[in-house]
Motif scaffolding. Structure first.
Motif, short mmCIF file in Angstrom:
data_model
loop_
_atom_site.label_atom_id
_atom_site.label_comp_id
_atom_site.label_asym_id
_atom_site.label_seq_id
_atom_site.Cartn_x
_atom_site.Cartn_y
_atom_site.Cartn_z
N ASP A 193 -8.14 -7.37 -8.94
CA ASP A 193 -8.70 -7.17 -7.60
C ASP A 193 -7.69 -6.53 -6.66
OD1 ASP A 193 -11.03 -8.23 -8.38
OD2 ASP A 193 -10.97 -10.01 -7.13
N LEU A 194 -6.42 -6.94 -6.80
CA LEU A 194 -5.38 -6.40 -5.93
C LEU A 194 -5.29 -4.89 -6.08
CD1 LEU A 194 -2.32 -8.80 -6.15
CD2 LEU A 194 -3.93 -8.46 -4.29
N GLU A 196 -7.61 -2.86 -7.26
CA GLU A 196 -8.83 -2.21 -6.80
C GLU A 196 -8.87 -2.16 -5.28
OE1 GLU A 196 -11.85 -4.46 -8.77
OE2 GLU A 196 -11.68 -3.23 -10.58
N SER A 197 -8.45 -3.26 -4.67
CA SER A 197 -8.42 -3.32 -3.22
C SER A 197 -7.47 -2.26 -2.68
CB SER A 197 -7.97 -4.72 -2.80
OG SER A 197 -7.86 -4.80 -1.43
N ALA A 198 -6.31 -2.15 -3.31
CA ALA A 198 -5.34 -1.15 -2.87
C ALA A 198 -5.88 0.26 -3.05
CB ALA A 198 -4.04 -1.32 -3.63
N GLU A 199 -6.63 0.45 -4.14
CA GLU A 199 -7.21 1.77 -4.40
C GLU A 199 -8.18 2.15 -3.28
OE1 GLU A 199 -8.99 1.98 -8.26
OE2 GLU A 199 -9.90 3.92 -7.81
N ILE A 200 -9.03 1.18 -2.91
CA ILE A 200 -9.98 1.46 -1.83
C ILE A 200 -9.24 1.66 -0.51
CG2 ILE A 200 -11.84 0.46 -0.46
CD1 ILE A 200 -12.90 -0.82 -2.96
N ASP A 201 -8.16 0.88 -0.31
CA ASP A 201 -7.39 1.03 0.92
C ASP A 201 -6.68 2.37 1.00
OD1 ASP A 201 -8.17 -1.36 1.90
OD2 ASP A 201 -6.34 -2.45 1.41
N GLY A 202 -6.64 3.08 -0.12
CA GLY A 202 -6.10 4.42 -0.08
C GLY A 202 -4.68 4.56 -0.62
N ALA A 203 -4.21 3.52 -1.34
CA ALA A 203 -2.86 3.59 -1.89
C ALA A 203 -2.88 4.35 -3.21
CB ALA A 203 -2.32 2.18 -2.09
N THR A 207 2.52 4.23 -4.55
CA THR A 207 2.50 3.27 -3.46
C THR A 207 2.17 1.88 -3.98
OG1 THR A 207 1.55 5.06 -2.18
CG2 THR A 207 1.65 2.90 -1.14
N ARG A 211 4.85 -0.89 -3.36
CA ARG A 211 4.51 -1.82 -2.26
C ARG A 211 3.81 -3.07 -2.74
NH1 ARG A 211 2.99 0.32 3.30
NH2 ARG A 211 3.02 -1.94 3.49
N ILE A 212 3.25 -3.05 -3.94
CA ILE A 212 2.52 -4.23 -4.40
C ILE A 212 3.10 -4.79 -5.69
CG2 ILE A 212 0.27 -5.07 -5.18
CD1 ILE A 212 -0.91 -3.11 -3.11
N PRO A 215 7.18 -5.92 -5.34
CA PRO A 215 7.45 -7.16 -4.58
C PRO A 215 6.89 -8.41 -5.26
CG PRO A 215 6.50 -5.47 -3.16
CD PRO A 215 6.48 -4.91 -4.53
N LEU A 216 5.77 -8.25 -5.97
CA LEU A 216 5.16 -9.42 -6.60
C LEU A 216 5.87 -9.77 -7.91
CD1 LEU A 216 1.37 -8.81 -6.04
CD2 LEU A 216 2.84 -10.48 -4.94
#
Lengths: 303, 352
Positions: A193-194, A196-203, A207, A211-212, A215-216
């Motif tokens: 989900d992370l 996919e969410s980032a993909e929709i957010d435009g990353a 990136t 950025r994700i 750090p994780l």
């Protein structure tokens, strides 16, 4: 007994001196005895080395190291002073750093990128490539010495011309299969989900990585850094093959091996030198150990 | 703000596995459309195709007048709220909401204005510096909404956003979401398996089963005029009563009673459907009556449901909560014939 009953028993203590209570206690005591015993057994050589390094030459030769732990105490730091002043240990430690740091940074960086691709990018043959990579874990590294060294010599990648570059690349190669495997498994466990969410957010891919994913993945990367650093720092064989025993390039492990030849009789100095070489990995391990513990669990239980 | 059109959309994973079959819906601008169905019915896949997370095997999807089949997710001008919220766990609430705007290289001051505006709407002002793990489920859910709001997208996609909340919070959030929809004046597409959410929130509902769209309509239309047996059974709690019956002209004959239908149907066998509220203790003159052997009594305070046998069939009745009934009793009930449904035995389509 049902599972529920077992669970309840753990919460509610059995009454004192009942058979259940005794068996519970016995299990606990036994567990502690075994754990403490194993720990002690593993610690003994290090403690022996540590105490011996502070003893006088005559004492080392006449009595066992454990006698130093009882009065009268006769400790000295002469061994350390001698080793640090006379031998070229100081320079070897510098060499070890010169080898270990790039030989840790290079494979970790490459592995992080590669693992991200293996875990989250779709490309043809991904699974086969990954399988091949994991299979490389099983190749004994001794098998690679002759061909790799021959190649190095033929292209001129020798310490005289290129310093430590040859050994950096060798360590990077040896470390990569495990590094990619460990990180890919960790990255894969991140929730989709992370991404996919980032993909929709435009990353974009990079990136998301910087950025994700990074750090994780600090725990996994930290534990990988510890593994690789310790392995390179403690390595004798690879260093001996690709760097050689010349004084100005030899790392600590090689110098220690040479010392034990030349100081066969003087192992009061050897103990001090050996302990000095242990300090660095200990500092690295202790400073990163909270990540290490989390990192080990990281693949199996998601934290 | 835009309409969304699914035009003969198919999603196929392999030659044999088709999860969405010939899906056609037109969602109007500013509409709150709910996609509902049992798990595995293809509703989430339909949404994910619109979001750009899944390829479209056949057909077209349009947002406004633009076909988006080959448009990247980020360029579709949509925002999605995930069931798991998908918050970035290492970022603060503020950064989570700012992330999509940073990706658009928006000016810092503009980002700040938008994030603060969204946090004010959602009541998150005091939590902006916290990490998601320090928030409750409801607060996390609002952060996920906030991350969608800041972008002011053309279409909001929500994939079961309430299913991780407890029952009470779910009720509250349902109301808040409707209010949000009114305030934002944007198209909402909401996927859920919960028919209560569908009935209460949707301007219109699209019901799916096994990859096939069953019916699209307002909650009222779907409740009163289900298109087929599946829709009739899926919407409404307790579920509609289904009894096998044979019809000749306008008379339907079940095992325990006979009903006069409002119009004549081709004679044959089928399923007679009527909702529990059509079976009452208020027996009207001239309406069919029958005796029910009560098995279970459910008192909900405002309602009382009786589960029992009429002839050879299971029937649920909704009766006056003050009526004194005990399991084992035989009670006399009447049937309200104004809302009867009859489904064809073969096609399961509604004939009435």
């Amino acid at each position: 007994m049902t599972a529920q009953a077992v669970a309840r028993e753990e919460v509610v203590r059995a009454p004192a001196w009942s058979p259940a209570w005794i068996s519970q206690r016995l299990q606990k005591v036994l567990l502690h005895v075994v754990v403490i015993g194993l720990t002690a057994a593993w610690m003994v050589p290090a403690i022996a080395l540590f105490t011996s390094s502070f003893r006088h030459f005559e004492d080392i030769n006449s009595t066992g190291w454990w006698t130093a732990l009882a009065p009268p105490f006769k400790f000295t730091v002469d061994n350390y002073a001698k080793v640090l002043s006379s031998g070229n240990l100081g320079h070897s430690i510098f060499n070890s750093f010169m080898i270990s740091i790039p030989a840790t940074v290079i494979p970790t960086t490459i592995a992080a990128f590669a693992a991200y691709a293996f875990a989250w990018m779709k490309f043809p043959g991904r699974n086969y490539l990954f399988l091949a990579l994991v299979a490389l874990l099983a190749v004994p590294l001794q098998l690679t010495f002759v061909p790799v060294l021959k190649t190095y010599v033929s292209v001129g990648l020798v310490p005289q011309n290129w310093g430590f570059v040859g050994v950096w690349l060798a360590h990077a190669g040896y470390g990569l299969p495990f590094a990619v495997y460990l990180l890919a498994n960790f990255f894969r466990a991140l929730p989709s989900d992370l991404f996919e969410s980032a993909e929709i957010d435009g990353a974009g891919t990079l990136t998301v990585f910087f950025r994700i994913v990074l750090p994780l993945s600090v725990p996994a990367i930290a534990s990988l850094v510890i593994f690789q650093f310790l392995w390179v720092w403690n390595d004798l064989l690879v260093a001996l093959i690709y760097v050689g025993g010349t004084e100005n390039v030899a790392p600590v492990t090689v110098t220690l091996a040479n010392l034990s030849n030349s100081l066969g009789q003087g192992w009061h100095l050897l103990t001090a030198a050996a302990f000095l070489s242990m300090i660095i990995p200990l500092v690295v391990f202790i400073s990163l150990q909270r990540y290490f513990v989390r990192g080990i669990l990281a693949g199996s239980v998601k934290g | 703000m835009a309409s969304v059109t699914y035009d003969h959309v198919v999603k196929r994973y392999t030659a044999d596995v088709t999860v969405v079959k010939d899906f056609n819906v037109e969602i109007k601008d500013k509409e709150f459309m709910v996609l509902v169905g049992p798990s595995g019915c293809g509703k989430s896949t339909a949404l994910r195709m619109l979001a750009g997370l899944e390829q479209i095997s056949e057909g077209r999807i349009l947002i406004g007048d633009r076909m988006v089949n080959n448009v990247a997710a980020k360029d579709r001008d949509i925002a999605m709220v995930f069931q798991s919220y998908a918050l970035y766990p290492h970022m603060s609430v503020y950064d989570n909401m700012a992330f999509p705007l940073q990706m658009q290289h928006m000016k810092k001051s503009e980002i700040d204005t938008r994030v603060r505006n969204a946090s004010r709407i959602l009541g998150l002002d005091n939590f902006l510096k916290r990490k998601p793990r320090a928030l409750s489920g409801g607060q996390r859910q609002r952060v996920a909404l906030g991350r969608a709001i800041v972008r002011s997208p053309k279409v909001f996609l929500l994939d079961e956003p309430l299913s991780n909340l407890d029952a009470k919070l779910r009720g509250q959030t349902r109301v808040e979401l409707q209010k949000l929809h009114r305030d934002l004046q944007t198209t909402f597409i909401y996927v859920t398996h919960d028919q209560v959410e569908a009935m209460t929130m949707g301007d219109r509902i699209a019901i799916m089963n096994a990859g096939i769209l069953q019916q699209v309509g307002t909650p009222g239309e779907i409740y009163d005029h289900p298109a087929n047996l599946f829709v009739a059974g899926f919407i409404g709690t307790p579920t509609m009563n289904f009894v096998p019956a044979s019809v000749s002209d306008s008379t339907a004959k079940a095992s325990g009673f006979e009903v006069e239908l409002p119009k004549s149907l081709p004679s044959g066998k089928g399923t007679l459907g009527f909702r529990p509220e059509a079976v009452t203790d208020r027996v009207a003159e001239g309406s069919p009556q029958f005796e029910m052997k009560v098995d279970v009594v459910e008192r909900l305070g405002s309602d009382q449901f009786l589960y029992g046998q009429v002839g050879g069939d299971q029937v649920t009745a909704r009766v006056d909560p003050r009526m004194a009934v005990a399991p084992g009793d035989r009670v006399k009930l009447g049937l309200d014939t104004r809302s009867m449904h009859f489904f064809d035995a073969e096609s399961e389509q509604a004939l009435l």
